[in-house]
Scaffold this motif. Sequence first.
Motif: not given
Lengths: 192, 192
Positions: B85-89
Amino acid sequence: MKRSLGRKTLILPSPAWVVGTYDAQGEPNGMTAAWGGICCSKPPSVCVSIREATYTYQAIVDRQAFTVNVPAADQVKQADYLGIASGRDVDKFAVAGLSAVRAEHVDAPLVDEFPLNLECALIHTVKIGLHTLFVGEIRDVKAEESILNEKGRPSIEKLSPPIFSVGEAAYYAVGAPLGPAFTIGKDLGDIE
Amino acid sequence: MKRSLGRKTLILPSPAWVVGTYDAQGEPNGMTAAWGGICCSKPPSVCVSIREATYTYQAIVDRQAFTVNVPAADQVKQADYLGIASGRDVDKFAVAGLSAVRAEHVDAPLVDEFPLNLECALIHTVKIGLHTLFVGEIRDVKAEESILNEKGRPSIEKLSPPIFSVGEAAYYAVGAPLGPAFTIGKDLGDIE
Protein backbone atom coordinates in the motif's frame (compact mmCIF):
# COMPACT_ATOMS: atom_id res chain seq x y z
CA MET A 1 8.96 -3.04 27.60
CA LYS A 2 11.69 -1.67 25.36
CA ARG A 3 15.27 -1.01 26.30
CA SER A 4 17.66 1.47 24.67
CA LEU A 5 20.83 -0.28 23.47
CA GLY A 6 22.70 2.77 22.21
CA ARG A 7 24.50 3.54 18.96
CA LYS A 8 25.23 0.06 17.66
CA THR A 9 24.90 -2.01 14.50
CA LEU A 10 22.38 -4.31 16.17
CA ILE A 11 20.01 -5.19 13.36
CA LEU A 12 18.87 -8.59 12.11
CA PRO A 13 19.29 -10.42 9.76
CA SER A 14 22.56 -9.98 7.85
CA PRO A 15 23.97 -12.04 4.99
CA ALA A 16 27.30 -13.91 5.00
CA TRP A 17 28.73 -13.25 1.55
CA VAL A 18 32.25 -13.65 0.23
CA VAL A 19 33.72 -10.75 -1.75
CA GLY A 20 36.14 -11.93 -4.44
CA THR A 21 39.00 -9.78 -5.80
CA TYR A 22 42.37 -10.00 -7.56
CA ASP A 23 45.32 -8.42 -5.76
CA ALA A 24 48.14 -6.40 -7.38
CA GLN A 25 49.89 -9.65 -8.37
CA GLY A 26 46.74 -11.05 -9.90
CA GLU A 27 46.23 -13.56 -7.10
CA PRO A 28 42.62 -14.25 -6.11
CA ASN A 29 41.40 -13.34 -2.65
CA GLY A 30 38.10 -13.83 -0.87
CA MET A 31 36.80 -12.02 2.20
CA THR A 32 33.58 -12.60 4.09
CA ALA A 33 31.30 -9.61 4.47
CA ALA A 34 28.06 -9.33 6.44
CA TRP A 35 27.69 -5.61 5.83
CA GLY A 36 25.92 -5.47 2.48
CA GLY A 37 22.70 -5.75 0.54
CA ILE A 38 20.98 -5.11 -2.76
CA CYS A 39 20.83 -1.34 -3.30
CA CYS A 40 19.19 -0.74 -6.69
CA SER A 41 16.95 -2.62 -9.12
CA LYS A 42 17.90 -0.62 -12.27
CA PRO A 43 20.80 -0.78 -12.80
CA PRO A 44 20.85 -3.95 -10.68
CA SER A 45 23.34 -3.18 -7.93
CA VAL A 46 24.64 -4.62 -4.69
CA CYS A 47 26.67 -2.89 -2.01
CA VAL A 48 29.30 -4.24 0.36
CA SER A 49 31.11 -2.29 3.06
CA ILE A 50 34.80 -2.98 3.62
CA ARG A 51 37.36 -1.58 6.07
CA GLU A 52 40.20 0.35 4.45
CA ALA A 53 42.70 -1.78 6.43
CA THR A 54 41.71 -4.96 4.59
CA TYR A 55 43.54 -6.53 1.67
CA THR A 56 40.28 -6.56 -0.26
CA TYR A 57 39.80 -2.78 -0.03
CA GLN A 58 42.80 -1.88 -2.19
CA ALA A 59 42.00 -4.66 -4.64
CA ILE A 60 38.51 -3.25 -5.27
CA VAL A 61 39.92 0.26 -5.72
CA ASP A 62 42.64 -0.97 -8.11
CA ARG A 63 40.51 -3.29 -10.23
CA GLN A 64 37.22 -1.35 -9.97
CA ALA A 65 35.48 -4.70 -9.66
CA PHE A 66 34.52 -7.44 -7.24
CA THR A 67 32.35 -10.52 -7.05
CA VAL A 68 29.82 -11.46 -4.39
CA ASN A 69 29.68 -15.19 -3.73
CA VAL A 70 26.97 -16.87 -1.70
CA PRO A 71 27.87 -20.08 0.14
CA ALA A 72 25.46 -22.89 0.94
CA ALA A 73 24.81 -23.84 4.57
CA ASP A 74 27.33 -26.68 4.41
CA GLN A 75 30.05 -24.24 3.27
CA VAL A 76 29.72 -22.01 6.32
CA LYS A 77 33.05 -23.16 7.75
CA GLN A 78 34.87 -22.02 4.61
CA ALA A 79 32.96 -18.73 4.56
CA ASP A 80 33.86 -18.12 8.21
CA TYR A 81 37.53 -18.87 7.56
CA LEU A 82 37.62 -16.33 4.72
CA GLY A 83 36.41 -13.73 7.21
CA ILE A 84 39.13 -14.26 9.81
CA ALA A 85 42.33 -14.89 7.81
CA SER A 86 43.95 -12.20 5.62
CA GLY A 87 44.98 -12.54 1.99
CA ARG A 88 48.13 -10.63 2.92
CA ASP A 89 49.33 -13.63 4.92
CA VAL A 90 47.99 -16.71 3.15
CA ASP A 91 46.39 -17.98 -0.03
CA LYS A 92 42.94 -18.23 1.50
CA PHE A 93 41.44 -20.04 -1.49
CA ALA A 94 44.06 -22.80 -1.16
CA VAL A 95 43.66 -23.20 2.62
CA ALA A 96 39.87 -23.31 2.31
CA GLY A 97 40.03 -25.80 -0.56
CA LEU A 98 38.24 -23.41 -2.90
CA SER A 99 38.84 -22.66 -6.58
CA ALA A 100 38.98 -19.20 -8.13
CA VAL A 101 37.56 -18.84 -11.63
CA ARG A 102 37.89 -15.59 -13.59
CA ALA A 103 34.59 -13.74 -13.90
CA GLU A 104 33.31 -13.33 -17.44
CA HIS A 105 32.43 -9.63 -17.35
CA VAL A 106 34.60 -8.01 -14.65
CA ASP A 107 38.19 -8.21 -13.41
CA ALA A 108 37.60 -10.36 -10.34
CA PRO A 109 37.44 -14.05 -9.41
CA LEU A 110 34.36 -16.16 -8.62
CA VAL A 111 34.37 -18.75 -5.85
CA ASP A 112 33.65 -21.74 -8.07
CA GLU A 113 32.35 -24.07 -5.33
CA PHE A 114 29.80 -21.54 -4.03
CA PRO A 115 26.47 -22.03 -5.84
CA LEU A 116 25.65 -18.35 -6.50
CA ASN A 117 28.00 -15.67 -7.82
CA LEU A 118 27.50 -12.05 -8.83
CA GLU A 119 29.95 -10.22 -11.09
CA CYS A 120 30.08 -6.55 -10.11
CA ALA A 121 31.64 -3.44 -11.63
CA LEU A 122 32.35 -0.65 -9.13
CA ILE A 123 30.10 2.35 -9.80
CA HIS A 124 30.07 4.28 -6.48
CA THR A 125 32.42 4.55 -3.50
CA VAL A 126 31.19 6.17 -0.29
CA LYS A 127 33.64 6.70 2.58
CA ILE A 128 31.48 6.49 5.68
CA GLY A 129 33.95 5.96 8.52
CA LEU A 130 35.66 2.74 9.52
CA HIS A 131 33.95 1.14 6.52
CA THR A 132 33.76 2.28 2.92
CA LEU A 133 30.63 1.38 1.01
CA PHE A 134 31.22 0.03 -2.48
CA VAL A 135 28.29 -0.09 -4.90
CA GLY A 136 28.74 -2.68 -7.63
CA GLU A 137 26.60 -2.86 -10.73
CA ILE A 138 25.67 -6.49 -11.28
CA ARG A 139 26.93 -7.43 -14.74
CA ASP A 140 25.94 -11.07 -14.44
CA VAL A 141 24.63 -13.65 -12.00
CA LYS A 142 25.87 -17.22 -12.22
CA ALA A 143 24.09 -20.02 -10.42
CA GLU A 144 24.31 -23.78 -10.10
CA GLU A 145 21.43 -25.39 -11.98
CA SER A 146 20.66 -27.39 -8.83
CA ILE A 147 19.67 -24.28 -6.83
CA LEU A 148 17.23 -22.89 -9.42
CA ASN A 149 13.49 -23.10 -8.91
CA GLU A 150 10.84 -23.69 -11.57
CA LYS A 151 11.05 -20.01 -12.56
CA GLY A 152 14.79 -20.32 -13.17
CA ARG A 153 15.61 -18.16 -10.15
CA PRO A 154 17.90 -19.00 -7.22
CA SER A 155 15.82 -20.70 -4.53
CA ILE A 156 16.53 -19.93 -0.89
CA GLU A 157 15.19 -23.37 -0.03
CA LYS A 158 17.58 -25.13 -2.39
CA LEU A 159 20.61 -22.89 -1.78
CA SER A 160 20.10 -22.53 1.98
CA PRO A 161 22.53 -19.62 2.46
CA PRO A 162 23.81 -19.01 6.01
CA ILE A 163 22.12 -16.10 7.78
CA PHE A 164 24.45 -14.06 10.01
CA SER A 165 23.20 -12.86 13.38
CA VAL A 166 25.23 -10.02 14.84
CA GLY A 167 23.38 -10.53 18.15
CA GLU A 168 24.57 -14.10 18.59
CA ALA A 169 27.75 -13.72 16.46
CA ALA A 170 26.62 -16.92 14.77
CA TYR A 171 25.26 -18.33 11.53
CA TYR A 172 21.80 -19.82 11.06
CA ALA A 173 20.02 -21.91 8.47
CA VAL A 174 16.91 -20.78 6.62
CA GLY A 175 13.71 -22.14 8.14
CA ALA A 176 10.13 -22.71 7.03
CA PRO A 177 8.26 -20.52 4.52
CA LEU A 178 6.13 -17.77 6.12
CA GLY A 179 4.16 -16.75 3.04
CA PRO A 180 4.35 -15.10 -0.39
CA ALA A 181 5.54 -11.49 -0.66
CA PHE A 182 3.30 -8.73 -2.10
CA THR A 183 0.40 -11.07 -1.39
CA ILE A 184 -0.19 -12.09 2.23
CA GLY A 185 -0.50 -8.45 3.32
CA LYS A 186 -3.50 -7.91 1.04
CA ASP A 187 -5.72 -9.49 3.71
CA LEU A 188 -5.27 -6.34 5.79
CA GLY A 189 -6.73 -3.76 3.43
CA ASP A 190 -7.94 -2.93 -0.05
CA ILE A 191 -5.01 -2.59 -2.40
CA GLU A 192 -5.49 -1.28 -5.91
CA MET B 1 27.00 -26.87 -13.96
CA LYS B 2 26.46 -23.13 -13.71
CA ARG B 3 24.04 -21.06 -15.70
CA SER B 4 24.28 -17.35 -16.49
CA LEU B 5 21.14 -15.51 -15.32
CA GLY B 6 22.02 -12.05 -16.59
CA ARG B 7 22.02 -8.61 -14.97
CA LYS B 8 19.59 -9.14 -12.11
CA THR B 9 19.31 -8.54 -8.36
CA LEU B 10 19.27 -12.28 -7.69
CA ILE B 11 21.13 -12.59 -4.42
CA LEU B 12 20.12 -14.29 -1.16
CA PRO B 13 19.22 -13.58 1.59
CA SER B 14 17.58 -10.15 2.00
CA PRO B 15 15.94 -8.59 5.06
CA ALA B 16 12.30 -7.44 5.32
CA TRP B 17 12.55 -4.16 7.23
CA VAL B 18 10.05 -1.36 7.63
CA VAL B 19 11.31 2.19 7.10
CA GLY B 20 9.45 4.71 9.28
CA THR B 21 9.09 8.41 8.36
CA TYR B 22 6.93 11.46 9.01
CA ASP B 23 5.32 13.09 5.97
CA ALA B 24 4.95 16.85 5.34
CA GLN B 25 1.83 16.90 7.56
CA GLY B 26 3.64 15.10 10.35
CA GLU B 27 1.72 11.86 9.78
CA PRO B 28 3.68 8.66 10.31
CA ASN B 29 4.28 6.30 7.42
CA GLY B 30 5.94 2.91 7.13
CA MET B 31 7.28 1.20 4.03
CA THR B 32 8.79 -2.24 3.71
CA ALA B 33 12.27 -2.42 2.22
CA ALA B 34 14.32 -5.47 1.35
CA TRP B 35 17.13 -3.51 -0.27
CA GLY B 36 19.32 -2.60 2.67
CA GLY B 37 21.98 -3.65 5.15
CA ILE B 38 24.46 -2.49 7.73
CA CYS B 39 27.12 -0.39 5.99
CA CYS B 40 29.52 0.87 8.66
CA SER B 41 30.57 -0.08 12.20
CA LYS B 42 31.93 3.36 13.23
CA PRO B 43 29.83 5.44 13.02
CA PRO B 44 27.26 2.65 13.22
CA SER B 45 25.25 3.00 10.02
CA VAL B 46 22.60 1.22 8.03
CA CYS B 47 21.54 1.79 4.43
CA VAL B 48 18.17 1.40 2.76
CA SER B 49 17.42 1.97 -0.91
CA ILE B 50 14.15 3.64 -1.86
CA ARG B 51 12.57 4.54 -5.20
CA GLU B 52 12.12 8.26 -5.80
CA ALA B 53 8.44 7.62 -6.69
CA THR B 54 7.60 6.48 -3.15
CA TYR B 55 5.99 8.57 -0.45
CA THR B 56 8.83 7.60 1.89
CA TYR B 57 11.52 9.07 -0.40
CA GLN B 58 10.44 12.68 0.00
CA ALA B 59 9.87 12.22 3.72
CA ILE B 60 13.46 11.07 4.24
CA VAL B 61 14.78 13.99 2.19
CA ASP B 62 12.61 16.50 4.08
CA ARG B 63 13.21 15.21 7.61
CA GLN B 64 16.79 13.95 7.10
CA ALA B 65 15.84 10.99 9.24
CA PHE B 66 14.21 7.57 9.21
CA THR B 67 13.79 4.53 11.40
CA VAL B 68 14.37 0.89 10.53
CA ASN B 69 11.93 -1.45 12.23
CA VAL B 70 12.33 -5.21 12.32
CA PRO B 71 9.18 -7.34 12.56
CA ALA B 72 8.95 -10.75 14.17
CA ALA B 73 7.92 -13.77 12.08
CA ASP B 74 4.32 -13.50 13.25
CA GLN B 75 4.16 -9.87 12.03
CA VAL B 76 5.07 -10.73 8.45
CA LYS B 77 1.55 -10.03 7.19
CA GLN B 78 1.72 -6.47 8.49
CA ALA B 79 5.21 -6.00 7.07
CA ASP B 80 4.04 -7.25 3.68
CA TYR B 81 1.04 -4.90 3.71
CA LEU B 82 3.31 -1.92 4.39
CA GLY B 83 5.22 -2.84 1.24
CA ILE B 84 2.25 -2.90 -1.12
CA ALA B 85 0.00 0.00 0.00
CA SER B 86 1.08 3.66 -0.28
CA GLY B 87 1.02 6.28 2.47
CA ARG B 88 -0.29 8.69 -0.17
CA ASP B 89 -3.59 6.78 -0.24
CA VAL B 90 -4.12 5.40 3.26
CA ASP B 91 -2.97 5.63 6.86
CA LYS B 92 -1.00 2.40 6.68
CA PHE B 93 -0.31 2.27 10.43
CA ALA B 94 -4.06 2.37 11.13
CA VAL B 95 -4.96 -0.28 8.55
CA ALA B 96 -2.20 -2.60 9.78
CA GLY B 97 -3.18 -2.06 13.41
CA LEU B 98 0.24 -0.64 14.28
CA SER B 99 1.20 2.28 16.54
CA ALA B 100 3.67 5.01 15.67
CA VAL B 101 5.81 6.33 18.51
CA ARG B 102 8.11 9.32 18.04
CA ALA B 103 11.79 8.34 18.03
CA GLU B 104 13.86 9.80 20.84
CA HIS B 105 16.83 11.04 18.82
CA VAL B 106 15.61 11.65 15.26
CA ASP B 107 12.56 13.14 13.53
CA ALA B 108 10.86 9.87 12.57
CA PRO B 109 8.39 7.38 14.03
CA LEU B 110 9.09 3.90 15.42
CA VAL B 111 6.75 0.98 14.80
CA ASP B 112 5.94 0.31 18.42
CA GLU B 113 4.72 -3.28 18.00
CA PHE B 114 7.87 -4.39 16.14
CA PRO B 115 10.43 -5.68 18.65
CA LEU B 116 13.54 -4.00 17.21
CA ASN B 117 13.86 -0.36 16.08
CA LEU B 118 16.78 1.72 14.86
CA GLU B 119 16.71 5.52 14.95
CA CYS B 120 18.71 6.88 12.02
CA ALA B 121 19.96 10.32 10.98
CA LEU B 122 20.58 10.69 7.24
CA ILE B 123 24.31 11.17 6.55
CA HIS B 124 24.72 10.18 2.86
CA THR B 125 22.44 10.08 -0.18
CA VAL B 126 23.57 8.24 -3.30
CA LYS B 127 21.41 8.37 -6.43
CA ILE B 128 22.09 5.07 -8.16
CA GLY B 129 19.24 4.72 -10.66
CA LEU B 130 15.69 3.61 -9.97
CA HIS B 131 16.67 3.48 -6.30
CA THR B 132 18.43 6.04 -4.14
CA LEU B 133 20.61 4.70 -1.36
CA PHE B 134 20.19 6.44 1.99
CA VAL B 135 22.85 5.94 4.65
CA GLY B 136 21.54 6.50 8.16
CA GLU B 137 23.78 6.87 11.18
CA ILE B 138 22.27 4.79 13.97
CA ARG B 139 21.60 7.14 16.87
CA ASP B 140 19.93 4.50 19.03
CA VAL B 141 18.64 0.94 18.97
CA LYS B 142 15.52 0.07 20.92
CA ALA B 143 14.59 -3.54 21.60
CA GLU B 144 11.96 -5.47 23.50
CA GLU B 145 13.51 -7.02 26.61
CA SER B 146 12.02 -10.36 25.54
CA ILE B 147 14.22 -10.59 22.41
CA LEU B 148 17.53 -9.91 24.20
CA ASN B 149 19.99 -12.72 24.85
CA GLU B 150 22.22 -13.15 27.93
CA LYS B 151 24.64 -10.59 26.47
CA GLY B 152 21.86 -8.00 26.20
CA ARG B 153 21.90 -8.14 22.40
CA PRO B 154 18.97 -8.83 20.06
CA SER B 155 18.75 -12.58 19.50
CA ILE B 156 17.82 -13.87 16.06
CA GLU B 157 16.39 -16.97 17.75
CA LYS B 158 14.11 -14.93 20.01
CA LEU B 159 13.17 -12.24 17.45
CA SER B 160 12.84 -14.60 14.49
CA PRO B 161 12.79 -11.85 11.81
CA PRO B 162 11.37 -12.82 8.40
CA ILE B 163 14.01 -13.46 5.74
CA PHE B 164 13.06 -12.26 2.25
CA SER B 165 13.90 -14.42 -0.74
CA VAL B 166 13.86 -12.56 -4.04
CA GLY B 167 14.06 -15.92 -5.84
CA GLU B 168 10.80 -17.22 -4.38
CA ALA B 169 9.26 -13.75 -3.75
CA ALA B 170 8.47 -15.08 -0.29
CA TYR B 171 9.38 -14.77 3.38
CA TYR B 172 11.08 -17.45 5.45
CA ALA B 173 11.68 -18.11 9.13
CA VAL B 174 15.13 -18.45 10.67
CA GLY B 175 16.23 -22.06 11.08
CA ALA B 176 18.74 -23.99 13.16
CA PRO B 177 22.12 -22.60 14.28
CA LEU B 178 25.02 -23.50 11.97
CA GLY B 179 27.88 -22.44 14.24
CA PRO B 180 29.65 -19.49 15.88
CA ALA B 181 31.15 -16.77 13.68
CA PHE B 182 34.90 -15.97 13.72
CA THR B 183 35.34 -19.41 15.27
CA ILE B 184 34.23 -22.40 13.21
CA GLY B 185 36.50 -21.39 10.31
CA LYS B 186 39.60 -21.72 12.50
CA ASP B 187 39.56 -25.47 11.92
CA LEU B 188 40.72 -24.84 8.36
CA GLY B 189 43.99 -23.06 9.04
CA ASP B 190 46.31 -21.38 11.52
CA ILE B 191 44.94 -17.97 12.42
CA GLU B 192 47.01 -15.55 14.48
